[in-house]
Every structure is written in C-alpha cells, then in structure tokens.
Design a protein around this motif. Structure first.
Motif, mmCIF file in Angstrom:
data_model
loop_
_atom_site.group_PDB
_atom_site.id
_atom_site.type_symbol
_atom_site.label_atom_id
_atom_site.label_comp_id
_atom_site.label_asym_id
_atom_site.label_seq_id
_atom_site.Cartn_x
_atom_site.Cartn_y
_atom_site.Cartn_z
ATOM 1 N N VAL A 24 -11.490 -14.461 34.710
ATOM 2 C CA VAL A 24 -10.849 -13.207 35.076
ATOM 3 C C VAL A 24 -10.789 -13.123 36.594
ATOM 4 O O VAL A 24 -11.759 -13.452 37.278
ATOM 5 C CB VAL A 24 -11.629 -11.997 34.508
ATOM 6 C CG1 VAL A 24 -11.027 -10.685 35.006
ATOM 7 C CG2 VAL A 24 -11.626 -12.028 32.989
ATOM 8 N N THR A 25 -9.650 -12.715 37.131
ATOM 9 C CA THR A 25 -9.485 -12.596 38.577
ATOM 10 C C THR A 25 -9.225 -11.142 38.949
ATOM 11 O O THR A 25 -8.699 -10.362 38.141
ATOM 12 C CB THR A 25 -8.321 -13.462 39.080
ATOM 13 O OG1 THR A 25 -7.110 -13.050 38.424
ATOM 14 C CG2 THR A 25 -8.561 -14.933 38.759
ATOM 15 N N ARG A 26 -9.562 -10.807 40.171
ATOM 16 C CA ARG A 26 -9.286 -9.463 40.681
ATOM 17 C C ARG A 26 -9.276 -9.525 42.201
ATOM 18 O O ARG A 26 -9.714 -10.499 42.808
ATOM 19 C CB ARG A 26 -10.330 -8.454 40.198
ATOM 20 C CG ARG A 26 -11.745 -8.731 40.646
ATOM 21 C CD ARG A 26 -12.690 -7.628 40.209
ATOM 22 N NE ARG A 26 -12.273 -6.344 40.756
ATOM 23 C CZ ARG A 26 -12.883 -5.183 40.475
ATOM 24 N NH1 ARG A 26 -13.909 -5.161 39.648
ATOM 25 N NH2 ARG A 26 -12.450 -4.060 41.008
ATOM 26 N N ASP A 80 -1.727 1.601 42.342
ATOM 27 C CA ASP A 80 -1.983 1.713 40.908
ATOM 28 C C ASP A 80 -0.721 1.457 40.096
ATOM 29 O O ASP A 80 -0.794 0.981 38.954
ATOM 30 C CB ASP A 80 -2.522 3.101 40.572
ATOM 31 C CG ASP A 80 -3.974 3.282 40.990
ATOM 32 O OD1 ASP A 80 -4.625 2.269 41.319
ATOM 33 O OD2 ASP A 80 -4.449 4.432 40.989
ATOM 34 N N GLU A 81 0.437 1.776 40.673
ATOM 35 C CA GLU A 81 1.693 1.610 39.942
ATOM 36 C C GLU A 81 2.136 0.153 39.856
ATOM 37 O O GLU A 81 2.820 -0.236 38.906
ATOM 38 C CB GLU A 81 2.801 2.441 40.598
ATOM 39 C CG GLU A 81 2.591 3.938 40.521
ATOM 40 C CD GLU A 81 2.621 4.452 39.094
ATOM 41 O OE1 GLU A 81 3.321 3.827 38.255
ATOM 42 O OE2 GLU A 81 1.952 5.455 38.818
ATOM 43 N N ILE A 82 1.768 -0.675 40.830
ATOM 44 C CA ILE A 82 2.295 -2.042 40.835
ATOM 45 C C ILE A 82 1.245 -3.108 40.543
ATOM 46 O O ILE A 82 1.602 -4.248 40.265
ATOM 47 C CB ILE A 82 2.980 -2.367 42.182
ATOM 48 C CG1 ILE A 82 1.977 -2.363 43.328
ATOM 49 C CG2 ILE A 82 4.111 -1.403 42.461
ATOM 50 C CD1 ILE A 82 2.580 -2.778 44.670
ATOM 51 N N PHE A 83 -0.053 -2.740 40.558
ATOM 52 C CA PHE A 83 -1.091 -3.753 40.329
ATOM 53 C C PHE A 83 -1.946 -3.413 39.120
ATOM 54 O O PHE A 83 -2.337 -2.260 38.919
ATOM 55 C CB PHE A 83 -2.012 -3.881 41.544
ATOM 56 C CG PHE A 83 -1.340 -4.427 42.770
ATOM 57 C CD1 PHE A 83 -0.749 -5.676 42.756
ATOM 58 C CD2 PHE A 83 -1.289 -3.681 43.936
ATOM 59 C CE1 PHE A 83 -0.123 -6.183 43.879
ATOM 60 C CE2 PHE A 83 -0.670 -4.172 45.064
ATOM 61 C CZ PHE A 83 -0.085 -5.424 45.036
ATOM 62 N N ASP A 85 -5.656 -4.086 37.203
ATOM 63 C CA ASP A 85 -7.020 -4.241 37.714
ATOM 64 C C ASP A 85 -7.470 -5.699 37.677
ATOM 65 O O ASP A 85 -8.275 -6.127 38.505
ATOM 66 C CB ASP A 85 -7.995 -3.386 36.900
ATOM 67 C CG ASP A 85 -7.768 -1.888 37.118
ATOM 68 O OD1 ASP A 85 -7.308 -1.521 38.215
ATOM 69 O OD2 ASP A 85 -8.055 -1.115 36.191
ATOM 70 N N PHE A 86 -6.949 -6.448 36.697
ATOM 71 C CA PHE A 86 -7.417 -7.815 36.523
ATOM 72 C C PHE A 86 -6.253 -8.761 36.228
ATOM 73 O O PHE A 86 -5.236 -8.368 35.670
ATOM 74 C CB PHE A 86 -8.429 -7.910 35.359
ATOM 75 C CG PHE A 86 -9.669 -7.089 35.559
ATOM 76 C CD1 PHE A 86 -10.715 -7.572 36.324
ATOM 77 C CD2 PHE A 86 -9.779 -5.830 34.990
ATOM 78 C CE1 PHE A 86 -11.863 -6.831 36.517
ATOM 79 C CE2 PHE A 86 -10.919 -5.076 35.176
ATOM 80 C CZ PHE A 86 -11.969 -5.568 35.948
ATOM 81 N N LYS A 119 2.103 -5.624 37.820
ATOM 82 C CA LYS A 119 2.593 -4.991 36.602
ATOM 83 C C LYS A 119 4.077 -5.312 36.445
ATOM 84 O O LYS A 119 4.752 -5.648 37.408
ATOM 85 C CB LYS A 119 2.395 -3.476 36.664
ATOM 86 C CG LYS A 119 0.942 -3.041 36.599
ATOM 87 C CD LYS A 119 0.813 -1.524 36.576
ATOM 88 C CE LYS A 119 -0.647 -1.101 36.435
ATOM 89 N NZ LYS A 119 -0.799 0.382 36.414
ATOM 90 N N THR A 120 4.573 -5.227 35.220
ATOM 91 C CA THR A 120 5.979 -5.511 34.956
ATOM 92 C C THR A 120 6.600 -4.346 34.207
ATOM 93 O O THR A 120 5.899 -3.506 33.627
ATOM 94 C CB THR A 120 6.144 -6.805 34.136
ATOM 95 O OG1 THR A 120 5.387 -6.685 32.920
ATOM 96 C CG2 THR A 120 5.635 -8.017 34.914
ATOM 97 N N ASP A 121 7.914 -4.296 34.205
ATOM 98 C CA ASP A 121 8.651 -3.253 33.510
ATOM 99 C C ASP A 121 8.871 -3.693 32.066
ATOM 100 O O ASP A 121 9.516 -4.708 31.807
ATOM 101 C CB ASP A 121 9.990 -3.006 34.212
ATOM 102 C CG ASP A 121 10.789 -1.895 33.543
ATOM 103 O OD1 ASP A 121 10.239 -1.209 32.652
ATOM 104 O OD2 ASP A 121 11.967 -1.704 33.903
ATOM 105 N N ASP A 122 8.344 -2.920 31.117
ATOM 106 C CA ASP A 122 8.468 -3.291 29.709
ATOM 107 C C ASP A 122 9.918 -3.292 29.237
ATOM 108 O O ASP A 122 10.245 -3.940 28.240
ATOM 109 C CB ASP A 122 7.652 -2.334 28.840
ATOM 110 C CG ASP A 122 6.149 -2.466 29.090
ATOM 111 O OD1 ASP A 122 5.731 -3.550 29.533
ATOM 112 O OD2 ASP A 122 5.413 -1.486 28.848
ATOM 113 N N LEU A 123 10.786 -2.568 29.938
ATOM 114 C CA LEU A 123 12.184 -2.481 29.524
ATOM 115 C C LEU A 123 13.042 -3.587 30.123
ATOM 116 O O LEU A 123 14.178 -3.790 29.687
ATOM 117 C CB LEU A 123 12.772 -1.116 29.914
ATOM 118 C CG LEU A 123 12.097 0.111 29.283
ATOM 119 C CD1 LEU A 123 12.770 1.389 29.772
ATOM 120 C CD2 LEU A 123 12.155 0.042 27.757
#
Length: 243
Positions: A24-26, A80-83, A85-86, A119-123
């Motif tokens: 696991v990376t962070r 928080d919107e683009i990253f 936690d792990f 993070k990615t856009d699910d759509l």
C-alpha cells in the motif's frame, strides 16, 4: 571497473521459486488547508487590521458554514477531491534453474503493477489514473561444448506500460494548491463543470478527469554471447574470453 553478473543456474533438478508482494502506498506528507469559513474569516482579519473593508459578509460566511447552498457558497478541499488516501502496488516473480555438468540454465520472469493516488470520474469512458505496469525477463544459459570451452548466452529485457492524465501532473498539483476553497464547486447540480475561467481549464478536478489520458508502451531487450576458452596448456589459469 564494475562487473555485474546476473544469476545463473546450478547443476541439479529444476528448482522453482515464486514470490508475491502486495503493498500500500500513500503520500509521505501533504499540506493541510483551512476550510472555507476559516479562509474567509482570516481574509477579513487581514484586511481590517490594515484599515480596509472586509471582503466577505457575515451572511456569506454563515451560508458557507451551514452549506445551505453549496453551489453558491462552496467549501471545497481540492486535495480531497482529486486524491485517494492510498494507492497500491504488487510484484510477482517466478524463476526456475537447474541443469547438469554440461548445461545449466536460469530463467526468471516478473510482473510489477503500481496504481497511483488520483481519483477518476466514474462517468468518463476512459481511465486517467496514473498506472505503471512492467514485465521483465531474464534468461541465462551456460553450455560446455568441450571440456575447456564454456559458452554463455544471456537475455534480459522488459515491456512497460504507463498510463496518466492528459493534463500535466504539475498543473494539477499547482491548481489544487492555489485554488481557494470558496471560488466555485467541483461541478454544478446539472452536471456542468465549474470553472473560474472560460479560456482555459483551471478546475483541478476537471484537469485530472476531463482532459483525456495518455498511454505509452516501452520495451528494451539486451542479449550477450560470451565464449571462454581455457588455455591451461600454455600457462595454468590462463584463458581467453570473447563477447
């Protein structure tokens, strides 16, 4: 002179080795940002102590605190919107070696897969996540066609694949760092993406998830052939090597 010898086989029955690692990376450390209310109050304090009028009204601060209208009075932590936690990575290694007095062999393959923290856009119909995959191969074959002659054949190579967002990572980090929490929401209720400028993308989340992606393959292959001829009939310990 630095001489690097990769692993080679040893006489005997085939020996198999398998190793698998999951990790696991962070982030080691990231900046902490104040929320929208604290930002507005500190901005007003900085202005009033210098004799200027406060920029934000008490009503706007209260609306930001209660989030009665998050689209008109947003409070966004852009990190928080683009990253996430792990992140994660995994490694699989398989090798086999063996042989006899005349021929020995060593073959090793490995697989490495690391997924970043974006993070990615699910759509979205594509994946803009940072990801790196690599396949490695190492093969060493030693043959003694004659008692005083040794032939060594080595092959090493890899095949790598990297995936990343269409926007430069430094731009994404920069916008997330400097964008204030109250400038605009991530996106509006109807799905439209919010932005401060019409001529270019400034929204960090949009830079990450709405500007496409890039995917590249890289490969490299090395091989070497070495012949060693012992010349003990001239002088004990003397040999000639050609590669």
């Amino acid at each position: 002179v630095i001489i690097i010898n990769t692993k080679s086989g040893s006489p005997g029955k085939p020996k198999f080795n398998v190793r698998y690692n999951e990790a696991v990376t962070r982030f080691t450390k990231i900046p902490e940002f104040v929320d929208g209310v604290t930002y507005m109050e500190l901005s007003n304090e900085a202005l009033t102590t210098r004799g200027y009028q406060p920029r934000y009204s008490a009503e706007a601060i209260e609306a930001t605190r209660t989030q009665s209208d998050p689209y008109l009075y947003p409070d966004v932590n852009w990190y928080d919107e683009i990253f996430n936690d792990f992140g994660s990575n995994r490694t699989l290694n398989l090798n086999i070696n063996g042989g006899n007095d005349l021929t020995t062999y060593y073959v090793s393959t490995s697989y490495f897969d690391e997924k970043g923290l974006y993070k990615t856009d699910d759509l979205a119909k594509y994946d803009a996540q940072v990801r790196f995959k690599r396949y490695n191969l190492t093969s060493n074959l030693n043959v003694k066609p004659f008692r005083t002659t040794t032939v060594k054949l080595g092959i090493q190579g890899y095949l790598a694949n990297v995936n990343y967002p269409g926007s430069n990572s430094s731009d994404i980090f920069e916008k997330a760092f400097f964008m204030t929490p109250i400038l605009h929401p991530v996106r509006y209720e109807d799905g439209r993406i919010a932005d401060a400028a019409t001529s270019s993308v400034q929204n960090p989340w949009a830079l990450l998830t709405q500007t496409g992606y890039a995917n590249q393959w890289k490969n490299q292959l090395f091989s070497n052939l070495r012949v060693i001829q012992e010349l003990d009939f001239i002088t004990k310990g003397l040999s000639a090597t050609g590669m």
